[in-house]
Design an enzyme around this catalytic site. Structure first.
Site, PDB file in Angstrom:
ATOM      1  CB  ILE A 264      -0.937  -0.018   1.234  1.00 55.30           C
ATOM      2  CG1 ILE A 264      -1.954  -1.154   1.111  1.00 55.30           C
ATOM      3  CG2 ILE A 264      -1.644   1.332   1.398  1.00 55.30           C
ATOM      4  CD1 ILE A 264      -2.759  -1.433   2.372  1.00 55.30           C
TER       5      ILE A 264
ATOM      6  CB  VAL B 121       9.319   3.555  11.604  1.00 59.44           C
ATOM      7  CG1 VAL B 121       9.603   4.249  10.284  1.00 59.44           C
ATOM      8  CG2 VAL B 121       8.520   2.276  11.393  1.00 59.44           C
TER       9      VAL B 121
ATOM     10  CE1 TYR C  15      -1.838  -5.205  11.114  1.00 59.70           C
ATOM     11  CE2 TYR C  15      -4.167  -5.748  10.984  1.00 59.70           C
ATOM     12  CZ  TYR C  15      -3.039  -5.155  10.441  1.00 59.70           C
ATOM     13  OH  TYR C  15      -3.132  -4.496   9.234  1.00 59.70           O
TER      14      TYR C  15
HETATM   15  P1  NDP Z   1       3.400  -5.133   3.422  1.00 58.13           P
HETATM   16  O1  NDP Z   1       3.702  -6.298   4.274  1.00 58.13           O
HETATM   17  O2  NDP Z   1       3.331  -5.289   1.947  1.00 58.13           O
HETATM   18  O3  NDP Z   1       4.427  -3.927   3.751  1.00 58.13           O
HETATM   19  C1  NDP Z   1       4.734  -3.615   5.065  1.00 58.13           C
HETATM   20  C2  NDP Z   1       5.569  -2.364   5.049  1.00 58.13           C
HETATM   21  O4  NDP Z   1       5.895  -1.967   6.376  1.00 58.13           O
HETATM   22  C3  NDP Z   1       6.888  -2.557   4.304  1.00 58.13           C
HETATM   23  O5  NDP Z   1       7.139  -1.393   3.559  1.00 58.13           O
HETATM   24  C4  NDP Z   1       7.889  -2.684   5.444  1.00 58.13           C
HETATM   25  O6  NDP Z   1       9.210  -2.287   5.106  1.00 58.13           O
HETATM   26  C5  NDP Z   1       7.285  -1.717   6.443  1.00 58.13           C
HETATM   27  N1  NDP Z   1       7.790  -1.933   7.789  1.00 58.13           N
HETATM   28  C6  NDP Z   1       7.467  -2.918   8.669  1.00 58.13           C
HETATM   29  N2  NDP Z   1       8.176  -2.782   9.810  1.00 58.13           N
HETATM   30  C7  NDP Z   1       8.960  -1.684   9.642  1.00 58.13           C
HETATM   31  C8  NDP Z   1       9.904  -1.030  10.468  1.00 58.13           C
HETATM   32  N3  NDP Z   1      10.209  -1.480  11.700  1.00 58.13           N
HETATM   33  N4  NDP Z   1      10.526   0.065   9.971  1.00 58.13           N
HETATM   34  C9  NDP Z   1      10.234   0.524   8.746  1.00 58.13           C
HETATM   35  N5  NDP Z   1       9.341  -0.049   7.916  1.00 58.13           N
HETATM   36  C10 NDP Z   1       8.716  -1.150   8.369  1.00 58.13           C
HETATM   37  O7  NDP Z   1       2.058  -4.557   3.990  1.00 58.13           O
HETATM   38  P2  NDP Z   1       0.837  -3.744   3.354  1.00 58.13           P
HETATM   39  O8  NDP Z   1       1.276  -2.878   2.259  1.00 58.13           O
HETATM   40  O9  NDP Z   1      -0.254  -4.686   3.187  1.00 58.13           O
HETATM   41  O10 NDP Z   1       0.485  -2.869   4.639  1.00 58.13           O
HETATM   42  C11 NDP Z   1       0.739  -1.476   4.750  1.00 58.13           C
HETATM   43  C12 NDP Z   1      -0.095  -0.982   5.907  1.00 58.13           C
HETATM   44  O11 NDP Z   1      -1.460  -1.216   5.631  1.00 58.13           O
HETATM   45  C13 NDP Z   1       0.224  -1.697   7.223  1.00 58.13           C
HETATM   46  O12 NDP Z   1       0.217  -0.771   8.284  1.00 58.13           O
HETATM   47  C14 NDP Z   1      -0.927  -2.686   7.352  1.00 58.13           C
HETATM   48  O13 NDP Z   1      -1.188  -2.997   8.703  1.00 58.13           O
HETATM   49  C15 NDP Z   1      -2.049  -1.904   6.714  1.00 58.13           C
HETATM   50  N6  NDP Z   1      -3.145  -2.730   6.252  1.00 58.13           N
HETATM   51  C16 NDP Z   1      -2.954  -3.697   5.281  1.00 58.13           C
HETATM   52  C17 NDP Z   1      -4.034  -4.480   4.868  1.00 58.13           C
HETATM   53  C18 NDP Z   1      -3.911  -5.550   3.816  1.00 58.13           C
HETATM   54  O14 NDP Z   1      -4.857  -6.321   3.636  1.00 58.13           O
HETATM   55  N7  NDP Z   1      -2.821  -5.636   3.097  1.00 58.13           N
HETATM   56  C19 NDP Z   1      -5.364  -4.304   5.451  1.00 58.13           C
HETATM   57  C20 NDP Z   1      -5.438  -3.262   6.443  1.00 58.13           C
HETATM   58  C21 NDP Z   1      -4.367  -2.526   6.811  1.00 58.13           C
HETATM   59  P3  NDP Z   1      10.309  -3.413   4.707  1.00 58.13           P
HETATM   60  O15 NDP Z   1       9.779  -4.097   3.492  1.00 58.13           O
HETATM   61  O16 NDP Z   1      11.550  -2.640   4.401  1.00 58.13           O
HETATM   62  O17 NDP Z   1      10.447  -4.301   5.897  1.00 58.13           O
END
Ligand code: NDP
Length: 244
Positions: free
Chosen positions: A17, A59, A150
């Site tokens: 996203i 982060v 979560y």
């Molecule tokens: P992804 O698993 O595709 O991506 C997760 C992202 O979070 C990556 O860019 C990752 O970076 C980053 N991230 C995680 N931990 C850290 C950290 N400690 N420091 C920096 N970056 C971090 O997830 P989505 O795109 O699906 O999710 C994005 C957001 O949307 C999240 O907050 C999720 O909870 C929310 N969401 C998603 C849904 C879904 O169905 N997909 C539904 C509802 C909410 P890196 O790759 O470098 O680790």
């Protein structure tokens, strides 16, 4: 003020996203977009654009966030728009959930969002302008078995956003929460096909959402079009959460 003359920070903009949000914001708005990544180097072509920058930052680490903000201020400008998108899951039924996993999820999803916004607020107040978007989840408001940590991390974002809005809206700073449903990203895919099919059957639109459909709503909230939306919880879920 000229809203294109400041920086948009998207945490977790390297994939899912967040990546679609970076793409849309950099195409639609004139601002420089700074995206963080942590464990995965960004590969998308958008990171070759003149107005898109990728910086490594965990982060959950306040020192790394301090360095990020100092670096961006020195080299690009003030961060006056923050999209807190970084997030993880460590799903487990409460009976088997480990304390350290609960803490890790709260740290990654909630504390990180607080720490990011806290560092952006002084410049927003000084500039009398700010846009804050927290990427929450329907799970924060509907609950979901196996997602105690979560959902706790995601529902708390609403109270945080509304308190921030009440504190600083008089400086033209808005804080909003979006709650995506099931969106086609690595995070959803990790739930497995059976769970995804079960979810699909509960979604009135009958399909999984695309990251770009969430990015559109985030882009609206960051742009001048969303300037009167404040303290809101906006579902982007194909109707999954109707009724809460
Ligand atoms: P992804 O698993 O595709 O991506 C997760 C992202 O979070 C990556 O860019 C990752 O970076 C980053 N991230 C995680 N931990 C850290 C950290 N400690 N420091 C920096 N970056 C971090 O997830 P989505 O795109 O699906 O999710 C994005 C957001 O949307 C999240 O907050 C999720 O909870 C929310 N969401 C998603 C849904 C879904 O169905 N997909 C539904 C509802 C909410 P890196 O790759 O470098 O680790």
């Amino acid at each position: 003020m000229d809203e294109s003359n400041n920086i948009i920070l998207v945490t977790g903009g390297n994939r899912g996203i967040g990546l679609e949000t970076v793409k849309l914001l950099s195409a639609n708005l004139g601002n420089t977009v700074v995206s963080t990544f942590n464990s995965t180097e960004p590969k998308d072509d958008v990171f070759n654009s003149a107005n898109v920058v990728a910086l490594k930052c965990d982060v959950t680490d306040g020192n790394q966030l301090d360095s990020l903000f100092a670096n961006v201020k020195e080299n690009f400008g003030q961060i006056l728009n923050v999209v807190c998108c970084a997030g993880i899951t460590k799903d487990q039924l409460i009976l088997r959930h480990k304390d350290e996993d609960f803490k890790k999820v709260i740290d990654s999803n909630l504390n990180s969002a607080y720490m990011t916004v806290r560092r952006a607020i002084p410049a927003m107040i000084k500039s009398r302008f700010g846009r804050i978007v927290f990427v929450s989840s329907v799970v924060g408001f509907m609950g979901s078995p196996g997602q105690v940590s979560y959902s706790a991390s995601k529902s708390a974002m609403l109270g945080m956003a509304r308190s921030i809005a009440r504190e600083v809206s008089n400086r033209n700073i808005t804080a909003n929460v979006i709650a995506p449903g099931a969106i086609d990203t690595d995070m959803l895919r990790s739930a497995g096909e059976k769970r995804i099919d079960d979810m699909k059957s509960l979604i009135p639109l009958g399909r999984i959402g695309q990251p770009a459909e969430v990015a559109e709503v985030i882009s609206f909230l960051v742009s001048s079009k969303g300037s009167y939306v404040n303290g809101a919880l906006i579902s982007v879920d194909g109707g999954l959460s109707m009724g809460y």
